[in-house]
Design an enzyme around this catalytic site. Structure first.
Site, PDB file in Angstrom:
ATOM      1  N   GLY A 164      -4.171  -2.445   8.592  1.00 56.93           N
ATOM      2  CA  GLY A 164      -4.027  -3.270   9.791  1.00 56.93           C
ATOM      3  C   GLY A 164      -2.620  -3.844   9.931  1.00 56.93           C
ATOM      4  N   LYS A 201       7.329   8.415   5.988  1.00 53.50           N
ATOM      5  CA  LYS A 201       8.385   8.505   6.994  1.00 53.50           C
ATOM      6  C   LYS A 201       8.018   7.534   8.125  1.00 53.50           C
ATOM      7  CE  LYS A 201      11.609  11.117   9.282  1.00 53.50           C
ATOM      8  NZ  LYS A 201      12.980  10.968   8.763  1.00 53.50           N
ATOM      9  N   HIS A 208      -1.147   4.169  19.134  1.00 53.32           N
ATOM     10  CA  HIS A 208      -2.288   3.982  18.240  1.00 53.32           C
ATOM     11  C   HIS A 208      -3.525   4.547  18.939  1.00 53.32           C
ATOM     12  CE1 HIS A 208      -4.899   1.076  15.695  1.00 53.32           C
ATOM     13  NE2 HIS A 208      -5.690   1.853  16.380  1.00 53.32           N
ATOM     14  N   ARG A 292     -16.138  -0.347   9.488  1.00 57.28           N
ATOM     15  CA  ARG A 292     -16.920  -1.445  10.075  1.00 57.28           C
ATOM     16  C   ARG A 292     -17.117  -1.167  11.558  1.00 57.28           C
ATOM     17  NH1 ARG A 292     -11.480  -3.106  10.030  1.00 57.28           N
ATOM     18  NH2 ARG A 292     -10.733  -3.451  12.151  1.00 57.28           N
TER      19      ARG A 292
HETATM   20  C1  MV4 Z   1       3.284   3.027  10.652  1.00 60.64           C
HETATM   21  C2  MV4 Z   1       4.269   2.837  11.651  1.00 60.64           C
HETATM   22  C3  MV4 Z   1       5.359   3.665  11.635  1.00 60.64           C
HETATM   23  N1  MV4 Z   1       5.474   4.619  10.707  1.00 60.64           N
HETATM   24  N2  MV4 Z   1       3.467   3.996   9.730  1.00 60.64           N
HETATM   25  C4  MV4 Z   1       0.451  -0.634  11.805  1.00 60.64           C
HETATM   26  C5  MV4 Z   1      -1.023  -0.706  11.613  1.00 60.64           C
HETATM   27  C6  MV4 Z   1      -1.312   0.209  10.499  1.00 60.64           C
HETATM   28  N3  MV4 Z   1      -2.621   0.767  10.535  1.00 60.64           N
HETATM   29  C7  MV4 Z   1      -0.261   1.243  10.635  1.00 60.64           C
HETATM   30  N4  MV4 Z   1       0.814   0.648  11.359  1.00 60.64           N
HETATM   31  C8  MV4 Z   1       1.980   1.313  11.505  1.00 60.64           C
HETATM   32  N5  MV4 Z   1       2.181   2.299  10.595  1.00 60.64           N
HETATM   33  C9  MV4 Z   1       4.535   4.751   9.756  1.00 60.64           C
HETATM   34  N6  MV4 Z   1       4.690   5.700   8.836  1.00 60.64           N
HETATM   35  C10 MV4 Z   1       4.070   1.833  12.585  1.00 60.64           C
HETATM   36  C11 MV4 Z   1       2.934   1.064  12.509  1.00 60.64           C
HETATM   37  C12 MV4 Z   1       2.846   0.038  13.525  1.00 60.64           C
HETATM   38  C13 MV4 Z   1       1.870   0.057  14.509  1.00 60.64           C
HETATM   39  C14 MV4 Z   1       0.897   1.021  14.551  1.00 60.64           C
HETATM   40  C15 MV4 Z   1      -0.069   1.025  15.513  1.00 60.64           C
HETATM   41  C16 MV4 Z   1      -0.052   0.039  16.486  1.00 60.64           C
HETATM   42  C17 MV4 Z   1       0.904  -0.947  16.458  1.00 60.64           C
HETATM   43  C18 MV4 Z   1       1.862  -0.952  15.483  1.00 60.64           C
HETATM   44  C19 MV4 Z   1       2.819  -1.951  15.474  1.00 60.64           C
HETATM   45  C20 MV4 Z   1       3.761  -1.963  14.509  1.00 60.64           C
HETATM   46  C21 MV4 Z   1       3.769  -0.975  13.523  1.00 60.64           C
END
Ligand code: MV4
Length: 448
Positions: A164, A201, A208, A292
């Site tokens: 999260g 990376k 999302h 969940r």
């Molecule tokens: C990342 C990413 C960029 N690169 N992983 C945030 C929630 C978590 N489940 C995974 N997240 C992220 N993982 C990599 N390799 C950027 C995020 C992220 C993000 C992801 C989904 C929705 C909003 C976000 C906000 C900031 C960062």
């Protein structure tokens, strides 16, 4: 089927589960902390048991108090809702030891998926695309630098026990990787008592997209299509919708099939969600499984017509999913706005307090899930979600119009809420076009 269930949660999700029980002819036993003693939804439960004082640690997170209430009420099963104990594998095991069904996945599946390094390994085994990165945990900053050199900067440092968005740090070069790696380790040790880290990376401006699935105890798994949750701020989702406006039919089919493969590899039963990041080129990567029922589950209920909470209960009682994949249709477009007691013009500061005015929208295609009403007081002890406003219309454009109208009708006062920012989002050209990534809120509304 069960005749009596304990609802181990509060607020709108407690009410949502109580409603499912009433629809199924099951007696719901509610629990409440002293802060929630006057909550009106308690009257809809067959009985309600006080489990402790205001603080979550002493009430909704207190496994012993909840299991005592379950024994006292003589229930056959416990529904944990979301948050609190919902993804606590030890609590699921305690329920099993007490011979009470935990309405959720097995303790084993939950423990495995809760470790993001193990979940990543499982995804690879199931041939689900993962972000290029470390194959397991990364022990030292030297090892981190070696991996980063291989996959290329920028990278993202993540905590194995995170999820999260908690315990994540980006690094754009070797120097920041070394210092952030040490900081991330210390942070993870403090926050999760597990300092294990891994590296991926960095995906820039990701979207999302998550896939809802259901598994039963006989190994049947089906998906219920996707939700787009790109509209977030500091990892708090604001708006969710289905279908995702970003992905084409081919990507969508691949995403949904990947989620089913992963759930099958995990031996998963109950409702779950497989979260993916989608990059600007349409490539998608596995992130994590949410073991969940989620806040945004009604989006999927609207477009599929299935009741996910009822399915969770039936599956926990040992019933098979009688739905074939090709019977699960996706109809129209649904949008959810999370209405929180927060002030969007004051950095989303929580604004608990008494509600005097509460006028709920309605009309065709409108659903409001809320435990609040005029006379209800929002407690400062818990999260600030007071209502989920959803619309379901034949097309996304019509859904946006319906949401605008519903947001205009919704009147909550005198406390501050996120209603004004939702009204502004629904007018934003990029949102209306479906052109939203995870930086949209910061870019559009913060410091403007
Ligand atoms: C990342 C990413 C960029 N690169 N992983 C945030 C929630 C978590 N489940 C995974 N997240 C992220 N993982 C990599 N390799 C950027 C995020 C992220 C993000 C992801 C989904 C929705 C909003 C976000 C906000 C900031 C960062």
């Amino acid at each position: 089927m069960f005749s009596r269930i304990l609802v181990a949660n509060r607020g709108e999700i407690a009410l949502r589960v109580i409603r499912a029980c009433r629809d199924m002819g099951i007696e719901a036993i509610a629990v409440f902390s002293r802060a929630d003693r006057d909550a009106a939804y308690l009257n809809l439960a067959h009985d309600a048991i006080c489990i402790g004082p205001e603080s979550p640690a002493q009430s909704y997170l207190n496994a012993a108090a909840i299991l005592s209430a379950a024994e006292l009420a003589d229930v056959q099963a416990i529904h944990p809702g979301y948050g609190f104990l919902a993804e606590n594998s030890k609590f699921a095991q305690m329920c099993r030891d007490c011979k009470i069904e935990f309405i959720g996945p097995s303790a084993e599946a939950m423990a495995m998926l809760g470790d993001k390094v193990q979940a990543r390994k499982l995804a690879k085994e199931a041939k689900v695309a993962t972000v290029p990165g470390s194959s397991g945990t990364v022990e030292t900053d030297d090892e981190a630098v070696t991996i980063a050199a291989k996959i290329g900067y920028p990278v993202m440092i993540k905590a194995a026990a995170g999820g999260g968005g908690r315990g994540m740090r980006p690094a754009h070069n070797e120097a920041t990787l070394r210092s952030n790696f040490r900081h991330a380790r210390a942070e993870a040790e403090t926050a999760f008592r597990d300092g294990n880290l891994y590296i991926e990376k960095l995906i820039e401006r990701p979207r999302h997209v998550e896939v809802q699935f259901l598994g039963d105890r006989r190994g049947n798994i089906v998906h219920l299509w996707e939700r787009d949750c790109s509209l977030q701020r500091r990892h708090q989702k604001l708006v969710e919708e289905s279908p995702s406006p970003h992905i084409n039919a081919r990507t969508r089919a691949k995403l949904c099939e990947a989620a089913v493969r992963l759930a099958r590899a995990a031996g998963y039963y109950s409702a779950g969600t497989c979260e993916f990041l989608v990059d600007e080129a349409g490539g998608f990567y596995f992130m994590e499984v949410n073991a969940r029922i989620q806040v945004e589950h009604p989006v999927t209920e609207l477009v599929t017509g299935e009741d996910l909470v009822q399915w969770q209960i039936r599956i926990a009682a040992g019933e098979p999913i009688k739905l074939r994949q090709d019977e699960i249709k996706h109809r129209g477009a649904a949008i959810e706005c999370r209405i929180n007691a927060e002030s969007p013009e004051d950095d989303f500061r929580p604004c608990p307090g008494p509600i005097h005015q509460f006028i709920v929208p309605g009309g065709p295609g409108v659903r409001v899930d809320t435990h609040a009403y005029a006379g209800y007081t929002v407690s400062p002890h818990y999260d600030s979600l007071i209502a989920k406003l959803l619309v379901h219309r034949p097309t996304r454009a019509e859904a946006v119009h319906a949401m605008r109208r519903a947001l205009e009708e919704f009147t909550i006062g005198p406390i501050k809420t996120t209603l004004p920012i939702h009204r502004a989002i629904m007018e934003q050209a990029d949102f209306v076009k479906g052109n939203v990534d995870t930086n949209f809120i910061e870019r559009t509304f913060v410091n403007k």
